[in-house]
Each structure stands twice: as C-alpha cells, then as structure tokens.
Design an enzyme around this catalytic site. Structure first.
Site, PDB file in Angstrom:
ATOM      1  N   GLU A 297       0.147  -1.112   5.807  1.00  0.00           N
ATOM      2  CA  GLU A 297       1.200  -0.516   6.636  1.00  0.00           C
ATOM      3  C   GLU A 297       1.004   0.981   6.823  1.00  0.00           C
ATOM      4  O   GLU A 297       1.290   1.534   7.894  1.00  0.00           O
ATOM      5  CB  GLU A 297       2.570  -0.786   5.993  1.00  0.00           C
ATOM      6  CG  GLU A 297       3.754  -0.428   6.884  1.00  0.00           C
ATOM      7  CD  GLU A 297       4.227   1.005   6.711  1.00  0.00           C
ATOM      8  OE1 GLU A 297       5.065   1.441   7.524  1.00  0.00           O
ATOM      9  OE2 GLU A 297       3.752   1.689   5.780  1.00  0.00           O
ATOM     10  N   GLU A 298       0.503   1.654   5.806  1.00  0.00           N
ATOM     11  CA  GLU A 298       0.386   3.113   5.864  1.00  0.00           C
ATOM     12  C   GLU A 298      -0.780   3.589   6.720  1.00  0.00           C
ATOM     13  O   GLU A 298      -0.883   4.779   7.014  1.00  0.00           O
ATOM     14  CB  GLU A 298       0.232   3.685   4.448  1.00  0.00           C
ATOM     15  CG  GLU A 298       1.401   3.421   3.512  1.00  0.00           C
ATOM     16  CD  GLU A 298       2.661   4.187   3.891  1.00  0.00           C
ATOM     17  OE1 GLU A 298       2.614   4.943   4.886  1.00  0.00           O
ATOM     18  OE2 GLU A 298       3.676   4.043   3.191  1.00  0.00           O
TER      19      GLU A 298
ATOM     20  N   ASP B  52       0.837  -1.200   0.000  1.00  0.00           N
ATOM     21  CA  ASP B  52       0.000   0.000   0.000  1.00  0.00           C
ATOM     22  C   ASP B  52       0.870   1.248   0.000  1.00  0.00           C
ATOM     23  O   ASP B  52       2.023   1.229   0.445  1.00  0.00           O
ATOM     24  CB  ASP B  52      -0.950   0.005   1.202  1.00  0.00           C
ATOM     25  CG  ASP B  52      -0.222  -0.079   2.531  1.00  0.00           C
ATOM     26  OD1 ASP B  52       0.694  -0.910   2.659  1.00  0.00           O
ATOM     27  OD2 ASP B  52      -0.555   0.698   3.449  1.00  0.00           O
TER      28      ASP B  52
ATOM     29  N   ASP C 123       9.086   3.183  -1.033  1.00  0.00           N
ATOM     30  CA  ASP C 123       8.204   2.874   0.103  1.00  0.00           C
ATOM     31  C   ASP C 123       6.895   2.282  -0.394  1.00  0.00           C
ATOM     32  O   ASP C 123       5.913   2.988  -0.525  1.00  0.00           O
ATOM     33  CB  ASP C 123       7.961   4.170   0.885  1.00  0.00           C
ATOM     34  CG  ASP C 123       7.145   3.973   2.142  1.00  0.00           C
ATOM     35  OD1 ASP C 123       7.009   2.835   2.601  1.00  0.00           O
ATOM     36  OD2 ASP C 123       6.625   4.977   2.659  1.00  0.00           O
TER      37      ASP C 123
END
Length: 300
Positions: free
Chosen positions: A135-136, A72, A101
C-alpha cells in the site's frame, strides 16, 4: 491480540528487493506470515497469493464483506520517543511503527473475526480480512487482488482518521528539472528522501574541495561558511535557518547535511523538508536553479 500486534510491530516490514514468494521483500513476507499463522491458529480459512497479499475469512454465503488493511510500513525516519519496531504502551496508548498505519487495524479486524466465531454470530455474508503488502508504494498488491480474486460486495478500509475519509485528494508525484550549470563537475553525490510519501528529514551533498563551493568553504572555514553573507542571505530569503545545515570535512570533499522533520505525506504541514534546505544552500552558488518555482510549490 496485544501479543499478536507486538509480533507484527517487531517486523520492519519496509519494501525491499524481491525474493522468491516475496515480491516486496523478505521482511514484508515475514510480517504477512505472522498474520497468516495467527489466523490459522484461530481456525480461519486463509489464502496467500504468493506474497502479494493474504486473507483470513469467516462465515458462509455467496458474497463477501471485506476489511482491507495493509502490512507494509514506511521507513522509521526521524526521531522517536519509543523504539519504532517494538510495541510500547504508555497511558493507555500504544506506540510503534504501524500501530495506526496499518497493523493495529489488522489486529482489531482479526479480533473481530474471532468474536464472530466465538459467538457463532449468524451472518448473511462471509467476512474477509484482506492484508495487502504494497500500500505504501503503489498498491500493486490490490491490483493483483482485483485481477485474480473474488471482489467484495462491500469493503471497509480502516486506514485513516475516525470516523470516515471518503477519498484522498491532492496526491501528486512530479519531477523537477533545473540547469545545474557547473555544479555537475563539483557534486560527487546528492541524496535525500527514503519514500515519496514521507517529508524528508535529512539530505546531504558531497562536494569536491577544488570546485567553487569547496573553495568557498575552505577559504571561509567550516564553522563560518554557513554564516557568510553569500549563504546566510540566500537561506534567509527562503526562510531556511542556518543551524539546520552542517558541514563536515573529508579528505577530498565536504559533506553538507541539512536536517528537517519527517512527516507522512498525508499531513506534510507537520514536517520540514530537508531537501528544500539543501537546494537553498546550493542556490547561493548558482541562481540558474529555479528555486523560486520550488519555493512557490512548497508554500502551497
């Protein structure tokens, strides 16, 4: 792996409304499928945990060495020199949302598995590339993994600066409340910020024309309102530039927009928060808003 990375970058895998087998939205589901399809094509064992996460694995053994990545990304706000959802190479450097990222790490990790497989490398552990999907926004994907899957003996997380970051410090989600006085009756809508881990680069407020603020803008004119002492002195007090705000007129209301610079929350000093600028404008009309406290927090 460049073609694989290009496919990953082309998917705007930003969290959205959940659908069937896609708890974090259809685009994140699509990006996870790109990873799983590539891993299967290369001959690896794979697993899909109903869209929460997926993994690819090579080798034999009772224990696992994990390479934990995430697919993500945060929204592509701000100004871009290259298209955010297309892989661009210039002077040996790749550009695109997620290159660093964390989609670039996924491509490298899968290439590592392929190298181990092609060379028939003797291993004492299984090597598992775990790809999370949240994760974000809180890492619900890894909460699911820890609850239902096999935990690794050792894990590497290639999602930071080289060579090692041993922890993230100073992360704080807070809610600031202030007395808005009569502004409640004047403000139609106020908005700023796409995610809590991005410095906001654009914010706006819609203000009724018949209220105090709207009347002030009408009497002074759109072009001159921000330059009047009532506004410019307040902005200067908080080191906000007048040119970072603009006013547009609609039929029954004005739209005041503030512009800043987007940045990831890991390096907020590289950004310029548009929300703070917008609050600075409103503060000129109601000093009950405790902007001083926000200003002190901003400087830290």
């Amino acid at each position: 792996m460049k073609e694989f990375l290009s496919k990953l970058i082309s998917v705007p895998s930003v969290k959205s409304e959940p659908t069937a087998n896609a708890p974090f939205g259809e685009n994140i589901r699509k990006a996870l499928d790109v990873f799983l399809d590539e891993a299967k094509k290369l001959g690896f064992d794979t697993h899909d945990e109903n869209g929460y996460y997926g993994w690819a694995e090579y080798g034999e053994g009772e224990s696992i060495i994990a390479i934990a990545c995430h697919i993500d990304v945060v929204p592509a706000t701000g100004n871009w020199d290259f298209p955010p959802y297309a892989l661009t190479e210039k002077d040996g450097i790749y550009y695109g949302r997620g290159v660093a990222d964390d989609k670039g790490a996924i491509a490298i990790a899968l290439k590592l598995l392929k190298h181990l497989k092609d060379t028939n490398a003797p291993l004492l552990h299984r090597i598992r590339v775990i790809v999370g999907c949240d994760e974000e926004s809180g890492s619900e994907c890894m909460e699911k993994y820890n609850a239902v899957d096999e935990l690794p003996t050792f894990a590497i997380v290639p999602d930071a600066d080289f060579p090692v970051v041993n922890s993230e410090k100073g992360i704080l989600h807070i809610t600031l409340l202030a007395n808005s006085g009569n502004m409640n009756s004047e403000i139609i809508e106020i908005y700023g910020g796409e995610r809590p881990n991005i410095v906001c680069d654009k914010a706006f407020v819609k203000i009724k024309k018949e209220g105090e603020i709207g009347t002030f803008i009408t009497n002074n004119g759109i072009q001159n309102a921000l330059r009047c002492n009532k506004i410019s002195d307040t902005l200067a007090r908080f080191s906000v530039k007048t040119e970072d705000l603009s006013i547009d007129e609609c039929e029954d209301y004005y739209v005041v927009t503030s512009t800043g610079i987007a940045s990831h929350a890991m390096c907020p000093k590289n950004g310029d928060n548009a929300i703070f600028k917008l609050i600075s404008f409103l503060y000129a009309f109601n000093d009950e808003v405790n902007l001083g406290a926000i200003s002190n927090l901003r400087e830290r």
